[in-house]
Scaffold this motif. Structure first.
Motif, PDB file in Angstrom:
ATOM      1  N   TYR A  33      66.909  22.454  61.399  1.00  0.00           N
ATOM      2  CA  TYR A  33      68.279  22.245  61.867  1.00  0.00           C
ATOM      3  C   TYR A  33      68.695  20.811  61.546  1.00  0.00           C
ATOM      4  CZ  TYR A  33      67.048  26.195  64.937  1.00  0.00           C
ATOM      5  OH  TYR A  33      66.627  27.399  65.428  1.00  0.00           O
ATOM      6  N   TYR A  35      71.567  17.793  62.572  1.00  0.00           N
ATOM      7  CA  TYR A  35      72.549  17.382  63.564  1.00  0.00           C
ATOM      8  C   TYR A  35      73.116  16.014  63.177  1.00  0.00           C
ATOM      9  CZ  TYR A  35      70.175  20.755  66.613  1.00  0.00           C
ATOM     10  OH  TYR A  35      69.611  21.883  67.142  1.00  0.00           O
ATOM     11  N   PHE A  45      75.783  20.062  65.898  1.00  0.00           N
ATOM     12  CA  PHE A  45      75.032  20.888  64.954  1.00  0.00           C
ATOM     13  C   PHE A  45      75.777  20.978  63.627  1.00  0.00           C
ATOM     14  CE2 PHE A  45      72.435  24.145  63.305  1.00  0.00           C
ATOM     15  CZ  PHE A  45      73.256  25.156  62.805  1.00  0.00           C
ATOM     16  N   SER A  48      71.685  25.041  59.605  1.00  0.00           N
ATOM     17  CA  SER A  48      70.273  25.356  59.788  1.00  0.00           C
ATOM     18  C   SER A  48      69.790  26.273  58.676  1.00  0.00           C
ATOM     19  CB  SER A  48      70.023  26.007  61.149  1.00  0.00           C
ATOM     20  OG  SER A  48      70.711  27.245  61.240  1.00  0.00           O
ATOM     21  N   ASP A  56      72.573  29.392  59.846  1.00  0.00           N
ATOM     22  CA  ASP A  56      73.784  29.174  60.631  1.00  0.00           C
ATOM     23  C   ASP A  56      74.497  27.927  60.136  1.00  0.00           C
ATOM     24  OD1 ASP A  56      72.055  30.615  63.169  1.00  0.00           O
ATOM     25  OD2 ASP A  56      74.176  31.100  62.952  1.00  0.00           O
ATOM     26  N   VAL A  97      62.973  30.943  65.863  1.00  0.00           N
ATOM     27  CA  VAL A  97      64.404  30.619  65.975  1.00  0.00           C
ATOM     28  C   VAL A  97      64.953  30.940  67.356  1.00  0.00           C
ATOM     29  CG1 VAL A  97      64.861  30.924  63.540  1.00  0.00           C
ATOM     30  CG2 VAL A  97      65.071  32.880  65.074  1.00  0.00           C
ATOM     31  N   LEU A  98      64.241  31.727  68.123  1.00  0.00           N
ATOM     32  CA  LEU A  98      64.829  32.223  69.354  1.00  0.00           C
ATOM     33  C   LEU A  98      64.224  31.517  70.557  1.00  0.00           C
ATOM     34  CD1 LEU A  98      66.949  34.308  70.016  1.00  0.00           C
ATOM     35  CD2 LEU A  98      65.145  35.946  70.421  1.00  0.00           C
ATOM     36  N   TYR A  99      65.023  30.694  71.188  1.00  0.00           N
ATOM     37  CA  TYR A  99      64.631  30.059  72.448  1.00  0.00           C
ATOM     38  C   TYR A  99      63.292  29.339  72.381  1.00  0.00           C
ATOM     39  CZ  TYR A  99      68.348  32.950  74.319  1.00  0.00           C
ATOM     40  OH  TYR A  99      69.549  33.543  74.542  1.00  0.00           O
ATOM     41  N   GLN A 102      62.463  22.974  69.953  1.00  0.00           N
ATOM     42  CA  GLN A 102      62.801  22.287  68.721  1.00  0.00           C
ATOM     43  C   GLN A 102      62.160  20.907  68.749  1.00  0.00           C
ATOM     44  OE1 GLN A 102      67.013  22.017  68.142  1.00  0.00           O
ATOM     45  NE2 GLN A 102      67.130  23.980  67.134  1.00  0.00           N
TER      46      GLN A 102
END
Lengths: 113, 112
Positions: A33, A35, A45, A48, A56, A97-99, A102
């Motif tokens: 990702y 930022y 953001f 990604s 995204d 990628v899910l929860y 990072q």
């Protein structure tokens, strides 16, 4: 333990120049990702990548582009730099990628004069 | 879009004091992350909360998620100078995806 590596750590450019920021994720992390954090601002953001494909897209200007390479490192290319592009640019990597957690790099501080 | 409001914006405490930082979302929370940032440095992940009522602790830092209130609180017990920094909450913008929105952060100073 290996962390996310970003280079360069500091960069000074003139208006209308180009810049390339690099991000090396933690080994075996397949998601990166990007930022942007302006002075006194919260991180925004940008974009990604997952498995070398864009996953995204956030508030990334059209002047910027990014890609993820076969070794999972990523590069953020910035063209026609403007004064307002001066900011800290962070990348983060994760293996899920899910929860999932990072891991953030130390950031590249870009100053556009 | 989702907005996260943190309060207070800044906090100055004496070492040893307890403190609480709040993060309130304008929309449904699908999870919430807390980070700590030293000035000019990257974000350090503290903890992630996924379910309403969930409470997690890491050393002297405890965070709790109240889904109904769309709010999370971060509590530091017996603060130390090493706790100083900027605390940011972050939340996925929608369920099933981690494209985060961040709060503006709470700046914490701990006087020895």
């Amino acid at each position: 333990a290996a962390g996310v590596i970003q280079s360069p750590r500091h960069l000074i450019k003139e208006k209308r120049e180009t810049a390339t920021l690099k991000c090396y994720p933690i080994p075996r992390h397949d998601t990166v990702y990007w930022y942007q954090q302006g002075p006194g601002q919260d991180p925004q953001f940008l974009i990604s990548f997952y498995e070398k494909m864009q996953s995204d897209k956030g508030s990334i200007p059209d002047r910027f582009s990014a890609q993820q390479f076969s070794d999972y490192h990523s590069e953020l290319n910035m063209s026609s730099l403007e004064l307002g592009d001066s900011a800290l640019y962070f990348c983060a990597s994760t293996s899920d990628v899910l929860y999932n957690e990072q891991f953030f790099g130390p950031g590249t501080r870009l100053t556009v004069l | 879009s989702q907005e996260l409001e943190q309060s207070p914006q800044s906090l100055i405490v004496q070492e040893g004091k307890n403190l609480t930082i709040n993060c309130t979302s304008s929309k449904t929370l699908y999870g919430l992350y807390w980070y700590k940032q030293k000035y000019g440095e990257g974000l350090i992940f503290l903890m992630m909360l996924q379910k309403g009522g969930e409470e997690k602790s890491h050393e002297k830092i405890t965070a709790k998620l109240d889904e109904k209130k769309q709010q999370s609180s971060l509590h530091i017990t017996a603060s130390q100078p090493s706790h100083a920094g900027i605390y940011l909450c972050g939340a996925p913008s929608s369920g099933g995806s981690y494209i985060p929105t961040f709060g503006r952060g709470t700046s914490l100073i701990v006087h020895p």
